[in-house]
Design an enzyme around this catalytic site. Structure first.
Site, PDB file in Angstrom:
ATOM      1  N   GLY A  22       0.807  -1.228   0.000  1.00  0.00           N
ATOM      2  CA  GLY A  22       0.000   0.000   0.000  1.00  0.00           C
ATOM      3  C   GLY A  22       0.834   1.269   0.000  1.00  0.00           C
ATOM      4  NE  ARG A  25      -5.094   6.073  -1.555  1.00  0.00           N
ATOM      5  CZ  ARG A  25      -5.668   5.032  -2.144  1.00  0.00           C
ATOM      6  NH1 ARG A  25      -5.615   4.890  -3.448  1.00  0.00           N
ATOM      7  NH2 ARG A  25      -6.293   4.124  -1.421  1.00  0.00           N
ATOM      8  CB  VAL A  64      -2.803  -7.256   0.405  1.00  0.00           C
ATOM      9  CG1 VAL A  64      -1.592  -6.532  -0.128  1.00  0.00           C
ATOM     10  CG2 VAL A  64      -3.823  -6.285   0.976  1.00  0.00           C
ATOM     11  CG  ASN A  90       0.698   1.280   4.868  1.00  0.00           C
ATOM     12  OD1 ASN A  90       0.392   2.007   5.801  1.00  0.00           O
ATOM     13  ND2 ASN A  90       0.346   1.537   3.612  1.00  0.00           N
ATOM     14  CB  SER A 143      -6.218   1.349  14.013  1.00  0.00           C
ATOM     15  OG  SER A 143      -6.991   2.426  14.507  1.00  0.00           O
ATOM     16  CE1 TYR A 156      -8.716  -0.316   9.709  1.00  0.00           C
ATOM     17  CE2 TYR A 156      -9.432   0.845  11.685  1.00  0.00           C
ATOM     18  CZ  TYR A 156      -8.498   0.649  10.686  1.00  0.00           C
ATOM     19  OH  TYR A 156      -7.351   1.398  10.660  1.00  0.00           O
ATOM     20  CB  ALA A 158     -12.930  -7.360  15.351  1.00  0.00           C
TER      21      ALA A 158
HETATM   22  N1  LIG Z   1      -5.071   7.450   8.094  1.00  0.00           N
HETATM   23  C1  LIG Z   1      -5.469   7.189   9.310  1.00  0.00           C
HETATM   24  O1  LIG Z   1      -6.066   8.061   9.998  1.00  0.00           O
HETATM   25  C2  LIG Z   1      -5.205   5.829   9.930  1.00  0.00           C
HETATM   26  C3  LIG Z   1      -5.518   5.641  11.293  1.00  0.00           C
HETATM   27  C4  LIG Z   1      -5.271   4.389  11.871  1.00  0.00           C
HETATM   28  C5  LIG Z   1      -4.728   3.363  11.128  1.00  0.00           C
HETATM   29  N2  LIG Z   1      -4.452   3.576   9.806  1.00  0.00           N
HETATM   30  C6  LIG Z   1      -3.888   2.435   9.041  1.00  0.00           C
HETATM   31  O2  LIG Z   1      -2.753   2.869   8.298  1.00  0.00           O
HETATM   32  C7  LIG Z   1      -2.652   2.111   7.079  1.00  0.00           C
HETATM   33  C8  LIG Z   1      -2.541   3.073   5.898  1.00  0.00           C
HETATM   34  O3  LIG Z   1      -3.660   3.929   5.910  1.00  0.00           O
HETATM   35  P1  LIG Z   1      -3.774   5.209   4.948  1.00  0.00           P
HETATM   36  O4  LIG Z   1      -4.733   6.125   5.625  1.00  0.00           O
HETATM   37  O5  LIG Z   1      -2.429   5.690   4.553  1.00  0.00           O
HETATM   38  O6  LIG Z   1      -4.527   4.531   3.678  1.00  0.00           O
HETATM   39  P2  LIG Z   1      -4.839   5.097   2.192  1.00  0.00           P
HETATM   40  O7  LIG Z   1      -4.576   6.544   2.104  1.00  0.00           O
HETATM   41  O8  LIG Z   1      -6.218   4.601   1.857  1.00  0.00           O
HETATM   42  O9  LIG Z   1      -3.781   4.266   1.304  1.00  0.00           O
HETATM   43  C9  LIG Z   1      -3.904   2.861   1.297  1.00  0.00           C
HETATM   44  C10 LIG Z   1      -2.872   2.227   0.408  1.00  0.00           C
HETATM   45  O10 LIG Z   1      -3.112   0.800   0.423  1.00  0.00           O
HETATM   46  C11 LIG Z   1      -3.470   0.344  -0.886  1.00  0.00           C
HETATM   47  N3  LIG Z   1      -4.524  -0.685  -0.763  1.00  0.00           N
HETATM   48  C12 LIG Z   1      -5.770  -0.534  -0.262  1.00  0.00           C
HETATM   49  N4  LIG Z   1      -6.453  -1.687  -0.359  1.00  0.00           N
HETATM   50  C13 LIG Z   1      -5.601  -2.591  -0.937  1.00  0.00           C
HETATM   51  C14 LIG Z   1      -5.725  -3.949  -1.305  1.00  0.00           C
HETATM   52  N5  LIG Z   1      -6.869  -4.630  -1.124  1.00  0.00           N
HETATM   53  N6  LIG Z   1      -4.661  -4.561  -1.863  1.00  0.00           N
HETATM   54  C15 LIG Z   1      -3.499  -3.884  -2.072  1.00  0.00           C
HETATM   55  N7  LIG Z   1      -3.324  -2.593  -1.735  1.00  0.00           N
HETATM   56  C16 LIG Z   1      -4.373  -1.955  -1.183  1.00  0.00           C
HETATM   57  C17 LIG Z   1      -3.962   1.606  -1.612  1.00  0.00           C
HETATM   58  O11 LIG Z   1      -3.863   1.515  -3.029  1.00  0.00           O
HETATM   59  P3  LIG Z   1      -5.105   0.948  -3.929  1.00  0.00           P
HETATM   60  O12 LIG Z   1      -6.364   1.524  -3.376  1.00  0.00           O
HETATM   61  O13 LIG Z   1      -4.800   1.433  -5.327  1.00  0.00           O
HETATM   62  O14 LIG Z   1      -5.055  -0.531  -3.827  1.00  0.00           O
HETATM   63  C18 LIG Z   1      -2.992   2.648  -1.057  1.00  0.00           C
HETATM   64  O15 LIG Z   1      -1.743   2.552  -1.685  1.00  0.00           O
HETATM   65  C19 LIG Z   1      -3.892   1.209   7.037  1.00  0.00           C
HETATM   66  O16 LIG Z   1      -3.559  -0.082   7.499  1.00  0.00           O
HETATM   67  C20 LIG Z   1      -4.864   1.869   7.999  1.00  0.00           C
HETATM   68  O17 LIG Z   1      -5.789   0.962   8.560  1.00  0.00           O
HETATM   69  C21 LIG Z   1      -4.670   4.767   9.197  1.00  0.00           C
END
Ligand SMILES: NC(=O)c1ccc[n+]([C@@H]2O[C@H](COP(=O)([O-])OP(=O)(O)OC[C@H]3O[C@@H](n4cnc5c(N)ncnc54)[C@H](OP(=O)(O)O)[C@@H]3O)[C@@H](O)[C@H]2O)c1
Length: 255
Positions: A22, A25, A64, A90, A143, A156, A158
């Site tokens: 991931g 972004r 993934v 990630n 998270s 999510y 869980a």
């Molecule tokens: N941002 C927050 O506030 C926050 C808070 C707590 C935890 N997190 C955790 O941090 C991590 C990253 O979050 P983020 O906010 O940076 O996410 P994001 O901006 O949505 O970016 C997600 C990345 O993962 C890829 N992705 C999503 N679904 C996928 C799949 N099924 N297979 C392969 N790649 C996939 C996306 O590309 P594609 O869509 O093109 O596949 C993208 O590159 C996640 O695990 C999230 O749960 C984030």
């Protein structure tokens, strides 16, 4: 880029081969950029290239959530890198619902595949190589909201809770082989995925969630999380395994 301030030094990851899921972004892209700056060779993944692959990183398109996706990523890692020293899980995300009982079966399944089983499958393919080489670092991204068990996000949370528990057990299993496994738990971070999720949540439930900002007075930046990931993946954390590092601006108090 030259090492400066709080950045990891150029060369700190020289010779290291890193896989970050991931990375097109948000947090994943920041982890990829930081690893490249610190000298690592990096392969990243996403379902498509609709985001931007940081310059200098290799890329493989794969979902993934499936066994085939995990195999494609592991094969690409062997081909592009020859092996993996640093593995960062990630890719993940959440789609809120009105409440726990409103979460449909297929969304439970999807949350488990994306936020838990994806890591289990990829570890099963790549951690044995680390164990053989008697070195490696795995970082799972969970998270900080997990202990809050927010009903709208229970599928999510869980799944992430399962990831944290699994991460501790895997750390115990791999420690004798010198392979470390740790978790980073972000709070609210400004990313495309995070913003979209919070907008969906606000539409479902106009009453404010757990705070509109954090005690430290701002939302997180992707680099705040990337720095924690790089620390846990680096030799600076060589005596750390089985830990869960909360990086949330103090948003979710823990006992
Ligand atoms: N941002 C927050 O506030 C926050 C808070 C707590 C935890 N997190 C955790 O941090 C991590 C990253 O979050 P983020 O906010 O940076 O996410 P994001 O901006 O949505 O970016 C997600 C990345 O993962 C890829 N992705 C999503 N679904 C996928 C799949 N099924 N297979 C392969 N790649 C996939 C996306 O590309 P594609 O869509 O093109 O596949 C993208 O590159 C996640 O695990 C999230 O749960 C984030």
């Amino acid at each position: 880029m030259a090492a400066s301030g709080n950045e990891f030094g150029k060369g700190e990851f020289e010779g290291k081969r890193a896989l970050v899921t991931g990375g097109t972004r948000g947090i994943g892209a920041a982890v990829v950029r930081r690893l490249l700056e610190a000298g690592a060779q990096v392969l990243t993944t996403a379902r498509s290239q609709t985001g931007t692959v940081p310059e200098g990183a290799a890329f493989v398109a794969a979902d993934v959530r499936t066994q085939e996706g995990a195999r494609a990523i592991a094969d690409a890692a062997r081909e592009a890198l020859g092996g993996v020293d640093v593995l960062v899980h990630n890719a993940g995300g959440a789609r809120p619902h009105k409440g726990a009982l409103a979460i449909p079966e297929d969304e439970w399944q999807d949350a488990l595949e994306l936020n838990f089983l994806a890591a289990v499958r990829l570890d099963a393919l790549l951690a044995p190589g680390m164990r053989e080489r008697r070195s490696g670092a795995i970082v799972h991204v969970s998270s900080a909201a997990v202990p809050a068990a927010i009903p709208q996000f229970l599928h999510y949370e869980a799944a992430k809770a399962a990831l944290e528990n699994y991460s501790r057990g895997l750390a115990a299993e791999l420690a004798p082989a010198g392979v470390r496994v740790n978790t980073v738990s972000p709070g609210r971070v400004e990313t495309p995925g995070g913003e979209a999720t919070r907008e969906q949540w606000a539409r479902l439930d106009p009453s404010p969630g757990p705070g509109t900002t954090t005690p430290l007075g701002r939302d997180g930046r992707p680099d705040d999380i990337a720095d924690a990931v790089l620390f846990l993946a680096s030799e600076r954390a060589s005596w750390l395994t089985g830990s869960n590092l909360f990086v949330d601006g103090g948003e979710f108090p823990r006992g």
